[in-house]
Design a protein around this motif. Structure first.
Motif, PDB file in Angstrom:
ATOM      1  N   ALA A 258      33.900  29.708   1.582  1.00  0.00           N
ATOM      2  CA  ALA A 258      34.669  30.933   1.390  1.00  0.00           C
ATOM      3  C   ALA A 258      35.812  30.997   2.396  1.00  0.00           C
ATOM      4  O   ALA A 258      35.719  30.453   3.497  1.00  0.00           O
ATOM      5  N   GLU A 259      36.884  31.670   1.999  1.00  0.00           N
ATOM      6  CA  GLU A 259      37.964  31.973   2.935  1.00  0.00           C
ATOM      7  C   GLU A 259      37.853  33.445   3.304  1.00  0.00           C
ATOM      8  O   GLU A 259      37.906  34.319   2.438  1.00  0.00           O
ATOM      9  N   TYR A 260      37.700  33.706   4.593  1.00  0.00           N
ATOM     10  CA  TYR A 260      37.548  35.073   5.070  1.00  0.00           C
ATOM     11  C   TYR A 260      38.684  35.404   6.033  1.00  0.00           C
ATOM     12  O   TYR A 260      38.797  34.803   7.097  1.00  0.00           O
ATOM     13  N   LYS A 261      39.537  36.325   5.610  1.00  0.00           N
ATOM     14  CA  LYS A 261      40.697  36.750   6.412  1.00  0.00           C
ATOM     15  C   LYS A 261      41.493  35.545   6.905  1.00  0.00           C
ATOM     16  O   LYS A 261      41.914  35.465   8.060  1.00  0.00           O
ATOM     17  N   GLY A 262      41.664  34.593   5.991  1.00  0.00           N
ATOM     18  CA  GLY A 262      42.481  33.418   6.268  1.00  0.00           C
ATOM     19  C   GLY A 262      41.712  32.219   6.771  1.00  0.00           C
ATOM     20  O   GLY A 262      42.228  31.095   6.728  1.00  0.00           O
ATOM     21  N   TYR A 263      40.487  32.395   7.252  1.00  0.00           N
ATOM     22  CA  TYR A 263      39.737  31.310   7.892  1.00  0.00           C
ATOM     23  C   TYR A 263      38.718  30.700   6.931  1.00  0.00           C
ATOM     24  O   TYR A 263      38.097  31.403   6.135  1.00  0.00           O
ATOM     25  N   ALA A 264      38.552  29.398   7.036  1.00  0.00           N
ATOM     26  CA  ALA A 264      37.772  28.633   6.066  1.00  0.00           C
ATOM     27  C   ALA A 264      36.334  28.414   6.518  1.00  0.00           C
ATOM     28  O   ALA A 264      36.081  28.082   7.669  1.00  0.00           O
ATOM     29  N   GLY A 265      35.419  28.599   5.582  1.00  0.00           N
ATOM     30  CA  GLY A 265      34.080  28.051   5.713  1.00  0.00           C
ATOM     31  C   GLY A 265      34.049  26.723   4.969  1.00  0.00           C
ATOM     32  O   GLY A 265      34.833  26.508   4.037  1.00  0.00           O
ATOM     33  N   ASP A 266      33.165  25.829   5.343  1.00  0.00           N
ATOM     34  CA  ASP A 266      33.108  24.504   4.707  1.00  0.00           C
ATOM     35  C   ASP A 266      31.686  23.960   4.845  1.00  0.00           C
ATOM     36  O   ASP A 266      31.332  23.399   5.886  1.00  0.00           O
ATOM     37  N   ILE A 267      30.884  24.145   3.817  1.00  0.00           N
ATOM     38  CA  ILE A 267      29.476  23.753   3.857  1.00  0.00           C
ATOM     39  C   ILE A 267      29.181  22.831   2.679  1.00  0.00           C
ATOM     40  O   ILE A 267      29.671  23.051   1.575  1.00  0.00           O
ATOM     41  N   THR A 268      28.380  21.819   2.916  1.00  0.00           N
ATOM     42  CA  THR A 268      27.870  20.987   1.829  1.00  0.00           C
ATOM     43  C   THR A 268      26.353  20.937   1.902  1.00  0.00           C
ATOM     44  O   THR A 268      25.782  20.753   2.983  1.00  0.00           O
ATOM     45  N   ARG A 269      25.737  21.112   0.748  1.00  0.00           N
ATOM     46  CA  ARG A 269      24.298  20.926   0.607  1.00  0.00           C
ATOM     47  C   ARG A 269      24.027  20.099  -0.642  1.00  0.00           C
ATOM     48  O   ARG A 269      24.772  20.165  -1.621  1.00  0.00           O
ATOM     49  N   THR A 270      22.970  19.326  -0.594  1.00  0.00           N
ATOM     50  CA  THR A 270      22.529  18.517  -1.727  1.00  0.00           C
ATOM     51  C   THR A 270      21.078  18.855  -1.998  1.00  0.00           C
ATOM     52  O   THR A 270      20.258  18.850  -1.065  1.00  0.00           O
ATOM     53  N   PHE A 271      20.742  19.161  -3.248  1.00  0.00           N
ATOM     54  CA  PHE A 271      19.369  19.566  -3.556  1.00  0.00           C
ATOM     55  C   PHE A 271      19.017  19.175  -4.996  1.00  0.00           C
ATOM     56  O   PHE A 271      19.910  18.911  -5.820  1.00  0.00           O
ATOM     57  N   PRO A 272      17.736  19.142  -5.329  1.00  0.00           N
ATOM     58  CA  PRO A 272      17.313  18.731  -6.667  1.00  0.00           C
ATOM     59  C   PRO A 272      17.524  19.845  -7.690  1.00  0.00           C
ATOM     60  O   PRO A 272      17.226  21.018  -7.414  1.00  0.00           O
ATOM     61  N   VAL A 273      18.025  19.497  -8.853  1.00  0.00           N
ATOM     62  CA  VAL A 273      18.301  20.480  -9.894  1.00  0.00           C
ATOM     63  C   VAL A 273      17.039  21.243 -10.280  1.00  0.00           C
ATOM     64  O   VAL A 273      17.065  22.452 -10.514  1.00  0.00           O
ATOM     65  N   ASN A 274      15.907  20.536 -10.322  1.00  0.00           N
ATOM     66  CA  ASN A 274      14.644  21.178 -10.723  1.00  0.00           C
ATOM     67  C   ASN A 274      13.834  21.697  -9.539  1.00  0.00           C
ATOM     68  O   ASN A 274      12.710  22.182  -9.720  1.00  0.00           O
ATOM     69  N   GLY A 275      14.394  21.596  -8.325  1.00  0.00           N
ATOM     70  CA  GLY A 275      13.731  22.170  -7.166  1.00  0.00           C
ATOM     71  C   GLY A 275      12.785  21.269  -6.421  1.00  0.00           C
ATOM     72  O   GLY A 275      12.208  21.676  -5.406  1.00  0.00           O
ATOM     73  N   VAL A 276      12.618  20.015  -6.877  1.00  0.00           N
ATOM     74  CA  VAL A 276      11.684  19.096  -6.219  1.00  0.00           C
ATOM     75  C   VAL A 276      12.338  17.726  -6.077  1.00  0.00           C
ATOM     76  O   VAL A 276      12.786  17.130  -7.061  1.00  0.00           O
ATOM     77  N   PHE A 277      12.394  17.225  -4.842  1.00  0.00           N
ATOM     78  CA  PHE A 277      12.932  15.885  -4.591  1.00  0.00           C
ATOM     79  C   PHE A 277      11.964  14.822  -5.097  1.00  0.00           C
ATOM     80  O   PHE A 277      10.738  14.940  -4.899  1.00  0.00           O
ATOM     81  N   SER A 278      12.492  13.780  -5.722  1.00  0.00           N
ATOM     82  CA  SER A 278      11.665  12.600  -6.003  1.00  0.00           C
ATOM     83  C   SER A 278      11.460  11.833  -4.707  1.00  0.00           C
ATOM     84  O   SER A 278      12.135  12.084  -3.702  1.00  0.00           O
ATOM     85  N   ASP A 279      10.543  10.881  -4.714  1.00  0.00           N
ATOM     86  CA  ASP A 279      10.261  10.113  -3.496  1.00  0.00           C
ATOM     87  C   ASP A 279      11.503   9.393  -2.992  1.00  0.00           C
ATOM     88  O   ASP A 279      11.809   9.416  -1.795  1.00  0.00           O
ATOM     89  N   HIS A 280      12.235   8.726  -3.890  1.00  0.00           N
ATOM     90  CA  HIS A 280      13.410   7.957  -3.466  1.00  0.00           C
ATOM     91  C   HIS A 280      14.543   8.886  -3.022  1.00  0.00           C
ATOM     92  O   HIS A 280      15.248   8.595  -2.054  1.00  0.00           O
ATOM     93  N   GLN A 281      14.715  10.005  -3.715  1.00  0.00           N
ATOM     94  CA  GLN A 281      15.715  10.980  -3.286  1.00  0.00           C
ATOM     95  C   GLN A 281      15.375  11.526  -1.903  1.00  0.00           C
ATOM     96  O   GLN A 281      16.250  11.653  -1.038  1.00  0.00           O
ATOM     97  N   ALA A 282      14.100  11.801  -1.690  1.00  0.00           N
ATOM     98  CA  ALA A 282      13.663  12.367  -0.413  1.00  0.00           C
ATOM     99  C   ALA A 282      13.881  11.378   0.731  1.00  0.00           C
ATOM    100  O   ALA A 282      14.269  11.765   1.835  1.00  0.00           O
ATOM    101  N   GLN A 283      13.654  10.100   0.472  1.00  0.00           N
ATOM    102  CA  GLN A 283      13.848   9.086   1.518  1.00  0.00           C
ATOM    103  C   GLN A 283      15.310   9.043   1.967  1.00  0.00           C
ATOM    104  O   GLN A 283      15.597   9.040   3.166  1.00  0.00           O
ATOM    105  N   LEU A 284      16.214   8.989   0.994  1.00  0.00           N
ATOM    106  CA  LEU A 284      17.634   8.930   1.343  1.00  0.00           C
ATOM    107  C   LEU A 284      18.110  10.241   1.953  1.00  0.00           C
ATOM    108  O   LEU A 284      18.886  10.243   2.907  1.00  0.00           O
TER     109      LEU A 284
END
Length: 433
Positions: A258-284
Motif C-alpha cells: 500500500a501507499e500511505y501518504k506517499g510512502y510505500a509498503g512492500d511485502i511478499t508472501r508465498t503460501f499454498p492455494v489450498n492452505g497446506v504446503f506439500s512436502d516439497h513445497q515446505a522444504q523449499l
C-alpha cells in the motif's frame, strides 16, 4: 508543515551563495484519448513541499546566504475546478505550504530568465525533467547572448538529485511513522489474501481483495502494480498480468504494498492455494524463510547489503545441494554463479517515497554500509522454472519472502511483522479463516 520547511532549509544549507534550485512537480499523463492516469506527484517535489497538484515548480533561492522559497502553481479557475477539482491557487499555497511567494505557473517561463540572472550556480534534476530543461535552455542562452548588457548566466549546473536523494535516504521520525503505517496496512492486505484464498479463484480476484483491504485501512492507492502469481507464474519476477486461475496444490506468490501518504509498503508472501504446503513445497519454503530470518538478523549499522546477500547466497547454495537441485562444490558453484538460475535478484533495496527508493549503493568493491534511519527490504527468493534441469518434483515452484525493515542504532526493526510467514502460522491462519 514544519517537516517540509526543515527539508527545504536542509537543502538550502547545501547550496552555494548566489544560487538557485528548481524542482518540478509531476505532470498528468494521458492514458487514452482524453483520459488521464491517476495523478502521482513527483517524489522529490513532494518531499520538499507536501503539495499534491500537477504542473508546478518549487524554487529555493540563495541570495547572499539568505533563503527565499518560491512556488509556481496553477491559478484558481472556477470552470476548470468544476470539471476537475479544486485548485489551491497562489494565496492558498503561501498560507498552507509555507512558501514565501507564489506565482501563476503560466508565468514561469517568462520569469525564469530574470530569476537566474547573476546566479553563479543552478541546481536542477539533470536529464530528468525535459520541459524544465527546455525552459532553461532558452533562458540561459538568452542571457549568454545579452552579456553586453551586463547580464551573467549561471556558469555551473549541479544535479539536485545527488543532494536530495542522499537526504531522502535517511528517514526522519515523521517518515518512519508513515512507513510503519504503510507496512501495517500492507500486512493487513496480505493477511486478507491468505484468509480468502481458495482453489478456483482467479489471480485478479485475489488482487482485488488485497486492494480492498488497503482502501478500508486508509490507503486507496497501491505503491506499485501488485503481483499475484500462482504456480509457475511466480517464477516471473515482475509478473503483473494476474489473469490465471489458482489451483489446488499450487503455491501463490503475492508481492503487494500500500501507499500511505506517499510512502510505500512492500511485502511478499508465498503460501499454498489450498492452505497446506506439500512436502516439497515446505522444504523449499523453509529454506527461503531460514535465509530471510538470518539476513534480517544481520541488519545493523555498518553492514553492507552486499555482504548480507553473499551470506544468503551461501545458505541457498548449501540448501540446493542438499536437495540435489545443484551438484558440485559449493564454493565453485558460488564462484560460477550457478545459483543465478534460481535466484536472480539481490537481497533487498531501499524503501521510501518510491518502492525502489533513491540513494547510492556503492560499488562491488566498495559497497555502501547501512545507517540508522534507512528503511530497506529483505527479500530472498527461489525460482525453479518449468524447464529447469532438475527433478520434476521441484519444477514450477517460485518462492519469495519479503519484509520492510528499519535500520536502528542497535539492529533492525521489522515494520511488516504483522503478516505471518512461518509454515505453521500460515497454515493455521488459512485453516481458521
Amino acid at each position: 508543515m514544519t517537516e517540509f520547511e526543515q527539508r527545504r532549509s536542509s537543502f538550502f544549507s547545501k547550496m552555494a551563495n548566489n544560487s538557485l534550485a528548481i524542482f518540478p512537480a509531476g505532470q498528468e499523463k494521458i492514458r487514452s484519448k482524453d483520459t488521464e492516469y491517476p495523478f502521482r506527484q513527483n517524489s522529490d517535489f513532494y518531499y520538499l513541499t507536501g503539495f499534491n497538484e500537477p504542473d508546478a515548480y518549487l524554487l529555493i533561492v540563495n541570495k547572499e546566504g539568505k533563503q527565499q522559497t518560491l512556488l509556481f502553481n496553477r491559478k484558481k479557475d472556477k470552470t476548470a475546478e468544476i470539471w476537475n477539482g479544486k485548485r489551491l491557487g497562489q494565496s492558498g499555497a503561501v498560507s498552507k505550504f509555507g512558501v514565501d511567494l507564489a506565482y501563476d505557473v503560466a508565468e514561469f517561463e517568462t520569469q525564469l530568465q530574470e530569476l537566474i540572472v547573476d546566479c553563479s550556480v543552478l541546481y536542477y534534476p539533470v536529464f530528468s525533467a525535459p520541459e524544465l530543461e527546455r525552459c532553461l535552455n532558452v533562458a540561459v542562452n538568452k542571457l549568454r547572448a545579452d552579456r553586453s548588457r551586463g547580464q551573467v548566466a549561471p556558469a555551473q549546473f549541479i544535479d539536485t538529485q545527488m543532494i536530495l536523494h542522499e537526504m531522502r535516504l535517511i528517514k526522519s521520525e515523521y517518515e518512519i511513522e508513515l512507513m510503519a503505517e504503510a507496512a501495517e496496512i500492507s500486512a493487513a492486505g496480505h493477511i486478507r489474501a491468505m484468509q480468502v484464498c481458495h482453489p478456483g479463484m482467479w489471480e485478479y480476484q485475489l488482487a482485488a481483495e488485497i486492494h480492498y483491504e488497503f482502501a478500508q485501512q486508509g490507503a486507496p492507492n497501491v505503491a506499485y502494480n501488485s503481483i499475484v502469481a500462482g504456480s509457475h507464474n511466480a517464477c516471473i519476477l515482475h509478473y503483473t498480468e494476474n489473469n490465471q486461475q489458482l489451483h489446488k496444490g499450487d503455491l501463490v506468490l503475492i508481492d503487494a504494498g500500500a501507499e500511505y501518504k506517499g510512502y510505500a509498503g512492500d511485502i511478499t508472501r508465498t503460501f499454498p492455494v489450498n492452505g497446506v504446503f506439500s512436502d516439497h513445497q515446505a522444504q523449499l519454503y523453509q529454506l527461503v524463510l531460514d535465509i530471510q530470518v538470518s539476513a534480517i538478523s544481520q541488519v545493523k549499522p555498518g553492514v553492507a547489503l552486499a555482504d548480507i546477500n553473499k551470506s544468503a547466497i551461501k545458505k541457498l547454495v548449501e540448501g540446493l545441494l542438499e536437495f540435489g537441485i545443484l551438484e558440485g562444490d559449493s564454493e565453485q558453484l558460488i564462484k560460477d554463479q550457478a545459483y543465478k538460475a534460481f535466484y536472480m535478484h539481490g537481497i533487498g533495496h531501499y524503501l521510501g517515497l518510491d518502492v525502489h527508493d533513491v540513494g547510492l549503493y556503492g560499488t562491488a568493491e566498495d559497497p555502501r554500509l547501512l545507517e540508522a534511519g534507512m528503511v530497506i527490504t529483505i527479500e530472498p527468493g527461489l525460482y525453479i522454472s518449468e524447464d529447469a534441469d532438475v527433478d520434476d518434483v521441484w519444477k514450477g515452484i517460485g518462492i519469495r519472502i519479503e519484509d520492510d525493515v528499519l535500520v536502528t542504532k542497535n539492529g533492525a526493526e521489522v515494520l511488516s511483522a504483522d503478516v505471518p510467514k512461518s509454515i505453521n502460522e500460515i497454515e493455521a491462519l488459512m485453516a481458521n479463516a
